[in-house]
Design a protein around this motif. Structure first.
Motif, PDB file in Angstrom:
ATOM      1  N   LEU A  43     -54.863 -13.391-135.900  1.00 50.38           N
ATOM      2  CA  LEU A  43     -54.499 -14.683-135.316  1.00 50.38           C
ATOM      3  C   LEU A  43     -55.026 -14.726-133.889  1.00 50.38           C
ATOM      4  O   LEU A  43     -54.666 -13.890-133.060  1.00 50.38           O
ATOM      5  CB  LEU A  43     -52.981 -14.875-135.298  1.00 50.38           C
ATOM      6  CG  LEU A  43     -52.250 -14.971-136.633  1.00 50.38           C
ATOM      7  CD1 LEU A  43     -50.758 -15.213-136.383  1.00 50.38           C
ATOM      8  CD2 LEU A  43     -52.825 -16.076-137.501  1.00 50.38           C
ATOM      9  N   LEU A  44     -55.879 -15.700-133.598  1.00 46.77           N
ATOM     10  CA  LEU A  44     -56.468 -15.834-132.276  1.00 46.77           C
ATOM     11  C   LEU A  44     -56.082 -17.178-131.670  1.00 46.77           C
ATOM     12  O   LEU A  44     -55.713 -18.110-132.377  1.00 46.77           O
ATOM     13  CB  LEU A  44     -57.997 -15.741-132.361  1.00 46.77           C
ATOM     14  CG  LEU A  44     -58.592 -14.461-132.949  1.00 46.77           C
ATOM     15  CD1 LEU A  44     -60.115 -14.552-132.929  1.00 46.77           C
ATOM     16  CD2 LEU A  44     -58.116 -13.243-132.188  1.00 46.77           C
ATOM     17  N   GLY A  45     -56.199 -17.252-130.357  1.00 51.53           N
ATOM     18  CA  GLY A  45     -55.909 -18.488-129.637  1.00 51.53           C
ATOM     19  C   GLY A  45     -55.345 -18.167-128.275  1.00 51.53           C
ATOM     20  O   GLY A  45     -54.786 -17.089-128.050  1.00 51.53           O
ATOM     21  N   PRO A  46     -55.486 -19.082-127.332  1.00 53.18           N
ATOM     22  CA  PRO A  46     -54.964 -18.849-125.977  1.00 53.18           C
ATOM     23  C   PRO A  46     -53.449 -18.817-125.965  1.00 53.18           C
ATOM     24  O   PRO A  46     -52.797 -19.157-126.955  1.00 53.18           O
ATOM     25  CB  PRO A  46     -55.517 -20.034-125.179  1.00 53.18           C
ATOM     26  CG  PRO A  46     -55.761 -21.097-126.191  1.00 53.18           C
ATOM     27  CD  PRO A  46     -56.145 -20.397-127.451  1.00 53.18           C
ATOM     28  N   ASN A  47     -52.893 -18.408-124.832  1.00 50.48           N
ATOM     29  CA  ASN A  47     -51.435 -18.432-124.680  1.00 50.48           C
ATOM     30  C   ASN A  47     -50.914 -19.843-124.955  1.00 50.48           C
ATOM     31  O   ASN A  47     -51.499 -20.829-124.518  1.00 50.48           O
ATOM     32  CB  ASN A  47     -51.034 -18.016-123.264  1.00 50.48           C
ATOM     33  CG  ASN A  47     -51.254 -16.543-123.013  1.00 50.48           C
ATOM     34  OD1 ASN A  47     -51.290 -15.742-123.947  1.00 50.48           O
ATOM     35  ND2 ASN A  47     -51.407 -16.166-121.750  1.00 50.48           N
ATOM     36  N   GLY A  48     -49.801 -19.915-125.681  1.00 47.29           N
ATOM     37  CA  GLY A  48     -49.214 -21.203-125.988  1.00 47.29           C
ATOM     38  C   GLY A  48     -49.807 -21.895-127.194  1.00 47.29           C
ATOM     39  O   GLY A  48     -49.433 -23.036-127.495  1.00 47.29           O
ATOM     40  N   SER A  49     -50.710 -21.222-127.914  1.00 46.38           N
ATOM     41  CA  SER A  49     -51.343 -21.860-129.071  1.00 46.38           C
ATOM     42  C   SER A  49     -50.485 -21.783-130.325  1.00 46.38           C
ATOM     43  O   SER A  49     -50.782 -22.456-131.316  1.00 46.38           O
ATOM     44  CB  SER A  49     -52.714 -21.230-129.343  1.00 46.38           C
ATOM     45  OG  SER A  49     -52.585 -19.838-129.606  1.00 46.38           O
ATOM     46  N   GLY A  50     -49.428 -20.950-130.307  1.00 43.67           N
ATOM     47  CA  GLY A  50     -48.524 -20.889-131.440  1.00 43.67           C
ATOM     48  C   GLY A  50     -48.567 -19.620-132.254  1.00 43.67           C
ATOM     49  O   GLY A  50     -47.910 -19.526-133.300  1.00 43.67           O
ATOM     50  N   LYS A  51     -49.305 -18.602-131.790  1.00 48.73           N
ATOM     51  CA  LYS A  51     -49.456 -17.370-132.574  1.00 48.73           C
ATOM     52  C   LYS A  51     -48.117 -16.677-132.819  1.00 48.73           C
ATOM     53  O   LYS A  51     -47.782 -16.330-133.967  1.00 48.73           O
ATOM     54  CB  LYS A  51     -50.407 -16.393-131.853  1.00 48.73           C
ATOM     55  CG  LYS A  51     -51.801 -16.925-131.603  1.00 48.73           C
ATOM     56  CD  LYS A  51     -52.720 -15.866-131.032  1.00 48.73           C
ATOM     57  CE  LYS A  51     -52.263 -15.293-129.699  1.00 48.73           C
ATOM     58  NZ  LYS A  51     -52.242 -16.298-128.618  1.00 48.73           N
ATOM     59  N   ALA A  91     -51.617 -10.767-134.295  1.00 44.71           N
ATOM     60  CA  ALA A  91     -52.009 -11.637-133.186  1.00 44.71           C
ATOM     61  C   ALA A  91     -52.729 -10.800-132.139  1.00 44.71           C
ATOM     62  O   ALA A  91     -52.232  -9.747-131.730  1.00 44.71           O
ATOM     63  CB  ALA A  91     -50.786 -12.317-132.582  1.00 44.71           C
ATOM     64  N   LEU A  92     -53.893 -11.264-131.704  1.00 40.75           N
ATOM     65  CA  LEU A  92     -54.705 -10.530-130.748  1.00 40.75           C
ATOM     66  C   LEU A  92     -55.272 -11.471-129.697  1.00 40.75           C
ATOM     67  O   LEU A  92     -55.474 -12.661-129.962  1.00 40.75           O
ATOM     68  CB  LEU A  92     -55.874  -9.821-131.450  1.00 40.75           C
ATOM     69  CG  LEU A  92     -55.538  -8.639-132.362  1.00 40.75           C
ATOM     70  CD1 LEU A  92     -56.763  -8.256-133.174  1.00 40.75           C
ATOM     71  CD2 LEU A  92     -55.051  -7.456-131.539  1.00 40.75           C
ATOM     72  N   HIS A  93     -55.550 -10.926-128.510  1.00 35.25           N
ATOM     73  CA  HIS A  93     -56.248 -11.661-127.469  1.00 35.25           C
ATOM     74  C   HIS A  93     -57.717 -11.253-127.381  1.00 35.25           C
ATOM     75  O   HIS A  93     -58.569 -12.069-127.048  1.00 35.25           O
ATOM     76  CB  HIS A  93     -55.594 -11.420-126.104  1.00 35.25           C
ATOM     77  CG  HIS A  93     -54.442 -12.334-125.823  1.00 35.25           C
ATOM     78  ND1 HIS A  93     -54.567 -13.705-125.821  1.00 35.25           N
ATOM     79  CD2 HIS A  93     -53.153 -12.077-125.529  1.00 35.25           C
ATOM     80  CE1 HIS A  93     -53.399 -14.254-125.536  1.00 35.25           C
ATOM     81  NE2 HIS A  93     -52.518 -13.287-125.364  1.00 35.25           N
ATOM     82  N   ASP A  94     -58.027  -9.999-127.667  1.00 35.84           N
ATOM     83  CA  ASP A  94     -59.378  -9.474-127.491  1.00 35.84           C
ATOM     84  C   ASP A  94     -60.250  -9.875-128.686  1.00 35.84           C
ATOM     85  O   ASP A  94     -60.036  -9.412-129.811  1.00 35.84           O
ATOM     86  CB  ASP A  94     -59.312  -7.944-127.357  1.00 35.84           C
ATOM     87  CG  ASP A  94     -60.633  -7.354-126.912  1.00 35.84           C
ATOM     88  OD1 ASP A  94     -61.659  -7.612-127.574  1.00 35.84           O
ATOM     89  OD2 ASP A  94     -60.650  -6.601-125.917  1.00 35.84           O
ATOM     90  N   LEU A  95     -61.228 -10.719-128.439  1.00 39.12           N
ATOM     91  CA  LEU A  95     -62.059 -11.231-129.526  1.00 39.12           C
ATOM     92  C   LEU A  95     -62.947 -10.148-130.128  1.00 39.12           C
ATOM     93  O   LEU A  95     -63.206 -10.156-131.340  1.00 39.12           O
ATOM     94  CB  LEU A  95     -62.916 -12.394-129.026  1.00 39.12           C
ATOM     95  CG  LEU A  95     -62.184 -13.581-128.400  1.00 39.12           C
ATOM     96  CD1 LEU A  95     -63.154 -14.729-128.140  1.00 39.12           C
ATOM     97  CD2 LEU A  95     -61.031 -14.044-129.273  1.00 39.12           C
ATOM     98  N   ASN A  96     -63.416  -9.217-129.314  1.00 40.43           N
ATOM     99  CA  ASN A  96     -64.259  -8.149-129.845  1.00 40.43           C
ATOM    100  C   ASN A  96     -63.464  -7.205-130.740  1.00 40.43           C
ATOM    101  O   ASN A  96     -63.960  -6.752-131.776  1.00 40.43           O
ATOM    102  CB  ASN A  96     -64.931  -7.383-128.710  1.00 40.43           C
ATOM    103  CG  ASN A  96     -66.104  -8.150-128.126  1.00 40.43           C
ATOM    104  OD1 ASN A  96     -67.037  -8.521-128.833  1.00 40.43           O
ATOM    105  ND2 ASN A  96     -66.057  -8.418-126.826  1.00 40.43           N
TER     106      ASN A  96
END
Length: 268
Positions: free
Chosen positions: A41-49, A199-204
Motif C-alpha cells: 500500500l503506497l501513498g502520502p501521509n493522510g492517503s488512507g493506508k 503499508a510502505l513509504h519507500d518506493l524502491n
C-alpha cells in the motif's frame, strides 16, 4: 441464513469508505490480495493506508462497503476466529511489563486457547517455530526492553507467526529502522509466502519486495498492479508532487526510482 465460507476467497475489501471527524478518509476502495503474495500500500501521509489496514483487520468498521474473509462479512465473524486467521504488525509496539521475547511471542497463541488454560505442547511448538523462522531462537530469554528497534519488529512478526495466520497486515513496519534492518525485515516478510498487505513509504523497497502495489491518494485508489506498471514518473509526480527518474537497470528486475526534487524546485 449465513452463507458458508468459501475457502479460496481469502481477505477482500469491496468499495469500502470511512469518515473520521467529518472528513472522508477512504472513498470506495476495493482490494483483493492474491493468496501467498505481498501487496504494498503506497501513498502520502493522510492517503488512507493505515485506515484501510484497520478495516481489513476488523479494528474499524467501514461506513459503506464490506470487508470479507472467505466470502463472509468480517463484522459477522467472531474476533477469536478472525485472530486465528489474520495477524497484524503495527508501526510501534511497547509494553510496560518486563516480558521476555518468548513471552511476547506466546501472546500470539492466545486466540487458540481457552481462557485461563495453560499452554499446550502445540502452543509451545508454534512459539519455537516462530522464533526459529525469525532468527530469534537465541534471544528467546532476552528482555524486550534490551532489544533494538529491528529486533523488536522481528519479535512482533514472530508473535504474528505464532498465531498461525494465513493473512498478515503490516503498517509501515520499516519506519525508524536502519537500511540493513529494513532489508532484513522485508526479506523475511517476502519469504513467508503468506497473503501479506504492507503499508510502505519507500518506493524502491516496495518495488523490490512487493508482488503488487495499490496506490492511494486522498482516500481513493489511483493505481494498482505490478510495480513496473504502477511506478511511473507521471504517477509519482501526481501522487507525491515529486520529480523522479524511473529506470529498469535489469529488464527482468524491479524499477528503480531516483528522486530529482519537488515539482516546484529547480532541476539539479
Amino acid at each position: 441464513m449465513t452463507a458458508p465460507a468459501r475457502a479460496g476467497e481469502g481477505l477482500r475489501a469491496a468499495r469500502v469508505s470511512r469518515t473520521a471527524g467529518g472528513t472522508l478518509v477512504l472513498d470506495g476502495v476495493s482490494l483483493t490480495p492474491r493468496p501467498g503474495t505481498v501487496t504494498g500500500l503506497l501513498g502520502p501521509n493522510g492517503s488512507g493506508k493505515s485506515t484501510l489496514l484497520r478495516l481489513l483487520a476488523g479494528v474499524l468498521a467501514p461506513d459503506t462497503g464490506v470487508v470479507t474473509l472467505d466470502g463472509r462479512p468480517l463484522a459477522g465473524i467472531g474476533r477469536r476466529t478472525v485472530a486465528r486467521r489474520l495477524a497484524t504488525v503495527e508501526q510501534h509496539a511497547d509494553t510496560q511489563v518486563d516480558l521476555t521475547v518468548a513471552d511476547i511471542v506466546r501472546l500470539g497463541r492466545v486466540p487458540h486457547r481457552r481462557a485461563w488454560t495453560p499452554a499446550s505442547s502445540a502452543d509451545e511448538e508454534a512459539v519455537r517455530s516462530a522464533l526459529a523462522r525469525t532468527g530469534l531462537t537465541d534471544r528467546a530469554h532476552r528482555s524486550w526492553r534490551t532489544l533494538s528497534g529491528g529486533e523488536r519488529q522481528r519479535v512482533q512478526i514472530a508473535r504474528a507467526l505464532a498465531q498461525d495466520p494465513r493473512e498478515l497486515l503490516l503498517d509501515e513496519p520499516t519506519n525508524h529502522l536502519d537500511i540493513q534492518h529494513q532489508l532484513d525485515l522485508l526479506s523475511l516478510v517476502a519469504s513467508l509466502r503468506l497473503t501479506s498487505v504492507i503499508a510502505l513509504h519507500d518506493l524502491n523497497l516496495a518495488a523490490l519486495y512487493c508482488d503488487r502495489l495499490v496506490v492511494l491518494k486522498e482516500g481513493r485508489v489511483v493505481a494498482s498492479g505490478e510495480p513496473a506498471d504502477v511506478l511511473t514518473e507521471e504517477l509519482i509526480a501526481d501522487v507525491y508532487g515529486v520529480r523522479a527518474a524511473v529506470t529498469r537497470p535489469d529488464p527482468a528486475g524491479p524499477p528503480h526510482i531516483r528522486f530529482l526534487g519537488t515539482l516546484t524546485s529547480r532541476a539539479d
